[in-house]
Design an enzyme around this catalytic site. Structure first.
Site, short mmCIF file in Angstrom:
data_model
loop_
_atom_site.label_atom_id
_atom_site.label_comp_id
_atom_site.label_asym_id
_atom_site.label_seq_id
_atom_site.Cartn_x
_atom_site.Cartn_y
_atom_site.Cartn_z
N HIS A 12 -4.35 -2.57 6.06
CA HIS A 12 -4.63 -2.30 4.63
C HIS A 12 -6.10 -1.92 4.39
O HIS A 12 -6.65 -2.19 3.34
CB HIS A 12 -4.20 -3.48 3.77
N HIS A 59 -7.23 -10.56 -1.92
CA HIS A 59 -8.62 -10.81 -1.48
C HIS A 59 -9.45 -11.25 -2.68
O HIS A 59 -10.33 -10.52 -3.14
CB HIS A 59 -9.23 -9.55 -0.87
N HIS A 193 -10.18 -7.52 13.41
CA HIS A 193 -11.40 -7.19 12.67
C HIS A 193 -12.15 -8.45 12.25
O HIS A 193 -11.56 -9.49 11.99
CB HIS A 193 -11.16 -6.26 11.49
N GLU A 240 -4.93 -12.03 9.59
CA GLU A 240 -4.01 -11.28 8.71
C GLU A 240 -2.72 -10.90 9.44
O GLU A 240 -1.68 -10.70 8.82
CB GLU A 240 -4.70 -10.02 8.16
C1 DHB Z 1 -11.94 -4.13 5.71
C2 DHB Z 1 -10.72 -4.59 6.20
C3 DHB Z 1 -9.97 -5.50 5.46
O1 DHB Z 1 -8.79 -6.02 5.89
C4 DHB Z 1 -10.40 -5.90 4.24
O2 DHB Z 1 -9.59 -6.69 3.52
C5 DHB Z 1 -11.62 -5.46 3.75
C6 DHB Z 1 -12.39 -4.58 4.49
C7 DHB Z 1 -12.76 -3.16 6.47
O3 DHB Z 1 -12.36 -2.70 7.54
O4 DHB Z 1 -13.82 -2.78 5.99
FE FE Z 2 -7.99 -7.69 4.44
#
Ligand code: DHB
Ligand code: FE
Length: 281
Positions: A12, A59, A193, A240
């Site tokens: 996402h 979020h 991430h 996630e």
């Molecule tokens: C990013 C990824 C995410 O899942 C999120 O919620 C906010 C930012 C990103 O890659 O910048």
């Molecule tokens: Fe996210």
């Protein structure tokens, strides 16, 4: 009878939503990320789902530290795009399916999953970016959406095992809805991430690909990955991915991979996407 015909996993990444909204999807940096969804847009058009159960995380747009539901289901008529600080995304309002959503809520709660019920909320990039990646930029979304929000932001998130079992219970709930509906379930977020701290920017493509490999077939070993492995191997936001296990659990014992797309980097993040179909034994 309603039935679950397919599952989709999809990152996402908010910057992909911004790229689409600003008409930059064809730019060299973004084009390879979007290209892996060309197949999906055609496939989704042919598959014609009536309803998507969209498993996602908020979020701090609808919930914050005041209220942290572990699992919450949207039973409302509609959900507007949230203002995440720079105005709501210019995407259509998301239409719900209150009858099916209330049916699923009742079935899950009587099946001993203590869902929080949401009648009103706005939805952030966690829900709207997967819709954009899979349906493009239509004037109205071509499906009704039942948001299913999972807490993966504040410790403790639910276990992968509990997520998988919730998926199995969702299948029972859908199968007992009398109307003939083509229902898909999407698991969103991920992949590896980490957005802050000394390991910011961490991407673990090998681990991500192994996760994607293990979604198809008849093994349920993914449900036993402990939180600490997600944290260590995939960064603080890699958790996630437990949301994908709700989708996978809902597909039954065996699933077949129809399409896969993996691309790094996109923004700070690994982009992962898969289409799965249940295989009848
Ligand atoms: C990013 C990824 C995410 O899942 C999120 O919620 C906010 C930012 C990103 O890659 O910048
Ligand atoms: Fe996210």
């Amino acid at each position: 009878m309603a039935r679950i015909t397919a599952g989709i996993g999809c990152s996402h990444i908010p910057a992909l939503g911004v790229a689409a909204d600003l008409g930059k999807a064809a730019e060299p940096y973004w084009a390879p990320a979007f290209a892996g969804f060309d197949f999906t847009r055609a496939w989704a058009c042919a598959a014609k789902p009536d309803v998507v159960i969209l498993v996602y995380n908020d979020h701090a747009s609808a919930f914050d530290m005041k209220v942290i539901p572990t699992f919450a289901i949207g039973c409302g008529d509609r959900y507007a795009p949230a203002d995440e600080g720079w105005g709501p995304r210019p995407v259509p309002v998301v239409e719900g399916h209150p009858d099916l959503a209330w049916h699923i809520a009742q079935s899950l709660i009587l099946d001993e999953f203590d869902m929080t019920i949401i009648n009103e909320m706005d939805v952030d990039h966690g829900l709207t970016v997967p819709l954009t990646m899979i349906f493009g930029q239509p004037a109205t979304w071509p499906v009704k959406v039942i948001p299913l929000a999972v807490n993966v932001v504040t410790y403790p998130p639910p276990t992968g095992n509990r997520c998988w079992a919730l998926g199995e219970a969702i299948t029972r709930a859908v199968a007992s809805f009398p109307e003939d509906l083509n229902v898909q379930i999407w698991g969103t977020g991920g992949m590896s991430h980490q957005l802050q701290g000394p390991r910011a920017g961490l991407i673990n493509a090998d681990w991500d690909q192994r996760f994607l490999d293990r979604l198809s077939g008849g093994s349920d070993e993914l449900r036993r990955i402990p939180h600490i492995e997600y944290l260590r191997e995939t960064g603080s936001e890699g958790i996630e991915m437990v949301m994908w296990l709700i989708m996978r659990g809902a597909l039954g014992r065996r699933a077949r991979e129809i399409h896969r797309h993996y691309h790094v980097p996109a923004s700070n993040t690994a982009l992962g996407h898969i289409i799965l179909e249940p295989v009848k034994d």
